[in-house]
Motif scaffolding. Structure first.
Motif, PDB file in Angstrom:
ATOM      1  N   ARG A  31     113.866   2.161   6.662  1.00  0.00           N
ATOM      2  CA  ARG A  31     113.888   3.580   6.357  1.00  0.00           C
ATOM      3  C   ARG A  31     112.982   3.884   5.165  1.00  0.00           C
ATOM      4  N   PRO A  32     112.317   5.046   5.159  1.00  0.00           N
ATOM      5  CA  PRO A  32     111.521   5.390   3.978  1.00  0.00           C
ATOM      6  C   PRO A  32     112.418   5.455   2.750  1.00  0.00           C
ATOM      7  N   GLU A  35     111.661  10.421  -1.109  1.00  0.00           N
ATOM      8  CA  GLU A  35     111.163  11.645  -0.465  1.00  0.00           C
ATOM      9  C   GLU A  35     109.660  11.585  -0.217  1.00  0.00           C
ATOM     10  N   GLY A  38     109.127   9.693   2.759  1.00  0.00           N
ATOM     11  CA  GLY A  38     109.562  10.487   3.900  1.00  0.00           C
ATOM     12  C   GLY A  38     108.510  11.491   4.329  1.00  0.00           C
ATOM     13  N   TYR A  39     107.894  12.167   3.368  1.00  0.00           N
ATOM     14  CA  TYR A  39     106.831  13.119   3.698  1.00  0.00           C
ATOM     15  C   TYR A  39     105.604  12.412   4.279  1.00  0.00           C
ATOM     16  N   GLN A  42     106.474  11.682   7.721  1.00  0.00           N
ATOM     17  CA  GLN A  42     106.486  12.952   8.441  1.00  0.00           C
ATOM     18  C   GLN A  42     105.082  13.343   8.903  1.00  0.00           C
ATOM     19  N   PRO A 154     115.134  11.102   2.954  1.00  0.00           N
ATOM     20  CA  PRO A 154     113.790  10.684   3.373  1.00  0.00           C
ATOM     21  C   PRO A 154     113.662  10.480   4.882  1.00  0.00           C
ATOM     22  N   THR A 155     114.682   9.889   5.508  1.00  0.00           N
ATOM     23  CA  THR A 155     114.629   9.705   6.961  1.00  0.00           C
ATOM     24  C   THR A 155     114.737  11.050   7.675  1.00  0.00           C
ATOM     25  N   LEU A 157     113.680  13.863   6.609  1.00  0.00           N
ATOM     26  CA  LEU A 157     112.370  14.504   6.509  1.00  0.00           C
ATOM     27  C   LEU A 157     111.453  14.077   7.655  1.00  0.00           C
ATOM     28  N   THR A 158     111.531  12.820   8.063  1.00  0.00           N
ATOM     29  CA  THR A 158     110.669  12.354   9.157  1.00  0.00           C
ATOM     30  C   THR A 158     111.052  12.997  10.484  1.00  0.00           C
TER      31      THR A 158
END
Length: 260
Positions: A31-32, A35, A38-39, A42, A154-155, A157-158
């Motif tokens: 997982r990222p 944040e 995550g972006y 994304q 973060p996840t 966000l994806t």
């Protein structure tokens, strides 16, 4: 830790977008971690979706109120993509999608007529000049994750941050006359009314300014012709389906109802 999307990831991410409410579950050790990661993922997801013919048509701004940010452990709003696939012609069609734990949001949306970049003049006057139209908008968000904080922001966000669908009302003529005021809104579901006001969150132009700056920090710009959902001025309101009645309204922007 997730370094970059694999070919397997890309195929899986694209496949689940056409089979909501499924979402892509990265293994816990991939997982990222934060944040910014995550972006970054994304953006890779947006590229993979575009290559598969799922076109991003703009962005949503989430958690524009401080209490919503605190609930998710955020220190500022978040942004995510919205798509031709998720743009629905009516509230009824948006709510007919397969959904796990949906909520209704009440928003103002802008469609840009010019590119907006961080570092440019982003005064209210300049932003208004770069907006082609403003609309009452409803976003349907869906907590398909169970316990979001366990999954991790973060996840999420994806996965474009709870986004499921959105609906735009017809353009509001003369929107410039009211957009600088505090705007009151409401969400009505089966006779129960929840109210909110931009005084308790970022105003639409403030949210748009934040988005342009945040995109700029990631090397992105907001292009002409993009749709921006400027964030819910009413707390996201859970809806049990099927609903007998549902509507949103914002002063000066009219009403959008189930059955319209």
């Amino acid at each position: 830790m997730l370094a970059s999307l694999t070919a397997h990831d890309r195929a899986g991410l694209v496949e689940v977008r056409t089979h909501r409410p499924r979402w892509y579950r990265f293994p816990e050790d991939r997982r990222p971690p934060d944040e910014e990661a995550g972006y970054r993922v994304q953006r890779e997801v947006h590229d993979a979706l575009a290559q598969a013919g799922i076109r991003r048509v703009g962005y949503k701004i989430a958690s524009i109120a401080a209490d919503g940010q605190r609930a998710l452990g955020l220190s500022e709003p978040a942004y995510a993509g919205i798509y031709d696939l998720t743009h629905k012609p009516s509230l009824g069609e948006a709510l007919s999608l397969p959904l796990v734990a949906p909520s209704v949001e009440c928003e103002i949306a802008f469609i840009t007529s010019a590119e907006l970049r961080a570092g440019d003049d982003l005064s209210d006057e300049a932003l208004c000049a770069a907006i082609g139209s403003a609309h009452l908008a409803c976003e349907i968000v869906d907590n398909r994750y169970g316990q979001p904080l366990e999954v991790g922001i973060p996840t999420i966000l994806t996965d474009d941050f709870f986004h499921s669908a959105f609906v735009l009302r017809a353009p509001r003529p003369g929107w410039q006359e009211v957009i600088g005021d505090d705007l009151a809104g409401l969400i009505e579901i089966d006779g129960e009314v929840v109210r909110g006001n931009t005084a308790d969150a970022l105003r639409p132009l403030e949210a748009l300014r934040w988005l342009v700056g945040k995109l700029g920090s990631h090397g992105l710009t907001l292009g002409a012709g993009e749709i921006v959902l400027a964030g819910s001025l009413v707390k996201p309101t859970p809806i049990a389906l099927p609903a007998t009645s549902a509507s949103i309204a914002v002063d000066g922007f009219g009403t959008l109802s189930l059955g319209d």
